[in-house]
Design an enzyme around this catalytic site. Structure first.
Site, PDB file in Angstrom:
ATOM      1  N   ASN A   9       0.872  -1.189   0.000  1.00 47.66           N
ATOM      2  CA  ASN A   9       0.000   0.000   0.000  1.00 47.66           C
ATOM      3  C   ASN A   9       0.903   1.232   0.000  1.00 47.66           C
ATOM      4  O   ASN A   9       1.533   1.540   1.005  1.00 47.66           O
ATOM      5  CB  ASN A   9      -0.886  -0.025   1.262  1.00 47.66           C
ATOM      6  CG  ASN A   9      -1.657   1.270   1.431  1.00 47.66           C
ATOM      7  OD1 ASN A   9      -1.815   2.052   0.482  1.00 47.66           O
ATOM      8  ND2 ASN A   9      -2.146   1.493   2.640  1.00 47.66           N
ATOM      9  N   LYS A  11       0.075   4.298  -0.224  1.00 45.60           N
ATOM     10  CA  LYS A  11      -0.569   5.478   0.376  1.00 45.60           C
ATOM     11  C   LYS A  11      -0.362   6.692  -0.542  1.00 45.60           C
ATOM     12  O   LYS A  11      -0.347   6.548  -1.760  1.00 45.60           O
ATOM     13  CB  LYS A  11      -0.029   5.730   1.787  1.00 45.60           C
ATOM     14  CG  LYS A  11       0.022   4.457   2.623  1.00 45.60           C
ATOM     15  CD  LYS A  11       0.240   4.715   4.078  1.00 45.60           C
ATOM     16  CE  LYS A  11       0.467   3.407   4.789  1.00 45.60           C
ATOM     17  NZ  LYS A  11       0.304   3.483   6.214  1.00 45.60           N
ATOM     18  N   HIS A  97      -9.337   0.757   4.916  1.00 49.49           N
ATOM     19  CA  HIS A  97      -8.019   0.921   5.536  1.00 49.49           C
ATOM     20  C   HIS A  97      -8.168   1.837   6.755  1.00 49.49           C
ATOM     21  O   HIS A  97      -8.990   2.757   6.754  1.00 49.49           O
ATOM     22  CB  HIS A  97      -7.038   1.525   4.527  1.00 49.49           C
ATOM     23  CG  HIS A  97      -5.631   1.540   5.058  1.00 49.49           C
ATOM     24  ND1 HIS A  97      -5.183   2.542   5.887  1.00 49.49           N
ATOM     25  CD2 HIS A  97      -4.599   0.669   4.914  1.00 49.49           C
ATOM     26  CE1 HIS A  97      -3.922   2.278   6.229  1.00 49.49           C
ATOM     27  NE2 HIS A  97      -3.550   1.149   5.642  1.00 49.49           N
ATOM     28  N   GLU A  99      -6.569   4.266   7.854  1.00 50.33           N
ATOM     29  CA  GLU A  99      -6.445   5.715   7.627  1.00 50.33           C
ATOM     30  C   GLU A  99      -7.736   6.287   7.040  1.00 50.33           C
ATOM     31  O   GLU A  99      -8.093   7.432   7.299  1.00 50.33           O
ATOM     32  CB  GLU A  99      -5.230   5.997   6.735  1.00 50.33           C
ATOM     33  CG  GLU A  99      -3.936   5.828   7.524  1.00 50.33           C
ATOM     34  CD  GLU A  99      -2.776   5.265   6.737  1.00 50.33           C
ATOM     35  OE1 GLU A  99      -2.774   5.355   5.502  1.00 50.33           O
ATOM     36  OE2 GLU A  99      -1.865   4.703   7.393  1.00 50.33           O
ATOM     37  N   GLU A 169      -5.059  -5.419  10.556  1.00 48.85           N
ATOM     38  CA  GLU A 169      -4.050  -4.382  10.733  1.00 48.85           C
ATOM     39  C   GLU A 169      -4.312  -3.653  12.051  1.00 48.85           C
ATOM     40  O   GLU A 169      -5.141  -2.729  12.104  1.00 48.85           O
ATOM     41  CB  GLU A 169      -4.116  -3.373   9.589  1.00 48.85           C
ATOM     42  CG  GLU A 169      -3.834  -3.985   8.229  1.00 48.85           C
ATOM     43  CD  GLU A 169      -3.253  -2.954   7.276  1.00 48.85           C
ATOM     44  OE1 GLU A 169      -2.114  -3.140   6.839  1.00 48.85           O
ATOM     45  OE2 GLU A 169      -3.927  -1.946   7.003  1.00 48.85           O
ATOM     46  N   GLY A 175       2.602   2.032  10.591  1.00 49.11           N
ATOM     47  CA  GLY A 175       3.492   3.180  10.422  1.00 49.11           C
ATOM     48  C   GLY A 175       4.193   3.608  11.702  1.00 49.11           C
ATOM     49  O   GLY A 175       4.783   4.682  11.763  1.00 49.11           O
ATOM     50  N   SER A 215       3.745  -2.369  10.178  1.00 49.05           N
ATOM     51  CA  SER A 215       5.207  -2.319  10.286  1.00 49.05           C
ATOM     52  C   SER A 215       5.884  -3.634   9.899  1.00 49.05           C
ATOM     53  O   SER A 215       6.838  -4.072  10.538  1.00 49.05           O
ATOM     54  CB  SER A 215       5.624  -1.872  11.688  1.00 49.05           C
ATOM     55  OG  SER A 215       5.129  -0.569  11.953  1.00 49.05           O
TER      56      SER A 215
HETATM   57  C1  PEP Z   1      -0.545  -0.108   5.810  1.00 52.70           C
HETATM   58  O1  PEP Z   1      -0.538   1.006   5.308  1.00 52.70           O
HETATM   59  O2  PEP Z   1      -1.483  -0.870   5.562  1.00 52.70           O
HETATM   60  C2  PEP Z   1       0.550  -0.504   6.702  1.00 52.70           C
HETATM   61  C3  PEP Z   1       0.499  -1.650   7.275  1.00 52.70           C
HETATM   62  O3  PEP Z   1       1.585   0.404   6.854  1.00 52.70           O
HETATM   63  P1  PEP Z   1       3.042   0.105   7.492  1.00 52.70           P
HETATM   64  O4  PEP Z   1       3.542  -1.178   6.899  1.00 52.70           O
HETATM   65  O5  PEP Z   1       3.881   1.288   7.130  1.00 52.70           O
HETATM   66  O6  PEP Z   1       2.839  -0.024   8.985  1.00 52.70           O
END
Ligand code: PEP
Length: 254
Positions: A9, A11, A97, A99, A169, A175, A215
């Site tokens: 992803n 973003k 997601h 966000e 997630e 992040g 992460s």
């Molecule tokens: C994501 O955006 O779905 C995500 C898991 O981000 P990150 O790997 O940066 O934590």
């Protein structure tokens, strides 16, 4: 047997040049694995989807959108429909997601409309679910994940739900550099699979892929993937560097 799945992803990152360079390196580096041993997908920003799809036309790397709108067409300024995404060659779409839920304010009801529209229009949704830090601390993880799944999948019959990939997630791990331990991930993934079994049946639950996101790095992918109910990874930051995402793709093939 569930094939591993590594999805990136991006973003609101990259530009046309860096995005095309990134997928060209991925296509070259993963040519022996992508499609065969592992499903690989990247989700670039809307405006670069077409350039990325063209750059990947000879590869087995699929492309997904990060969002969609559930209406088919009309006066919805700024929105992108499923038909538009299909028209340019998208295969997947992220739905719900964290966000979009927590920064943009999407509700479970809106997420459900998007998941449903995606399936009806021939896109494969990746439904993201997961708890905030305070929800984990107050032991509400299962409650939140149950709500996200029951509401997110509402109205989907047995056949349609098989088009969905679930991504667990935990919001506190996205992040932040904090990753759920393999035990924490497995515990929630098993909970999700058991819930899918109750909502549908054991066969469907055993066929659906459940990805972990939060992460993920090349160094922690193998230990996460070693869990029986972790079928893949949804990767944000580390999917922006070819070397890191290739490391994750390779480590996701056990
Ligand atoms: C994501 O955006 O779905 C995500 C898991 O981000 P990150 O790997 O940066 O934590």
């Amino acid at each position: 047997m569930r094939k591993p799945f590594a999805a990136g992803n991006w973003k609101m990152n990259t530009n046309r040049k860096t995005g095309v360079e990134l997928v060209s390196s991925l296509a070259e580096g993963a040519s022996d694995l992508a499609g065969e041993d592992v499903t690989v997908a990247v989700c670039p920003p809307f405006v670069y989807l077409e350039s990325i799809i063209k750059a990947l036309h000879n590869s087995n790397i699929a492309v997904g959108a990060q969002d969609l709108y559930f209406e088919s067409d009309g006066a919805f300024t700024g929105e992108i429909s499923v038909a538009m995404l299909k028209d340019i060659g998208c295969t997947y779409c992220l739905c719900g997601h964290s966000e979009r839920r927590h920064v943009i304010g999407e509700t479970d009801e809106l997420v459900n409309k998007k998941v449903t529209a995606a399936i009806n229009g021939g896109l494969l949704p990746i439904l993201c679910v997961g708890e905030l830090l305070e929800e984990r601390k107050s032991e509400k993880t299962n409650e939140v994940v149950t709500r996200h799944l029951e509401k997110g999948l509402a109205g989907l019959n047995d056949e349609k739900v098989l088009a969905v990939t679930i991504a667990y997630e935990p919001v506190w791990a996205i992040g932040t550099g904090l990753t759920a331990t393999p035990e924490q991930a497995q515990e929630v993934h098993l909970f999700i699979r058991n819930l899918l079994s109750k909502m549908y049946n054991e066969t469907i639950a055993s066929e659906m892929r459940i990805l972990y996101g939060g992460s993920v790095k090349p160094s922690n992918t193998a230990e996460l993937m070693a869990n029986p109910d972790v079928d893949g990874v949804l990767v944000g930051g580390a999917s922006l560097k070819a070397e890191d995402f290739l490391g994750i793709i390779k480590a996701s093939v056990q």
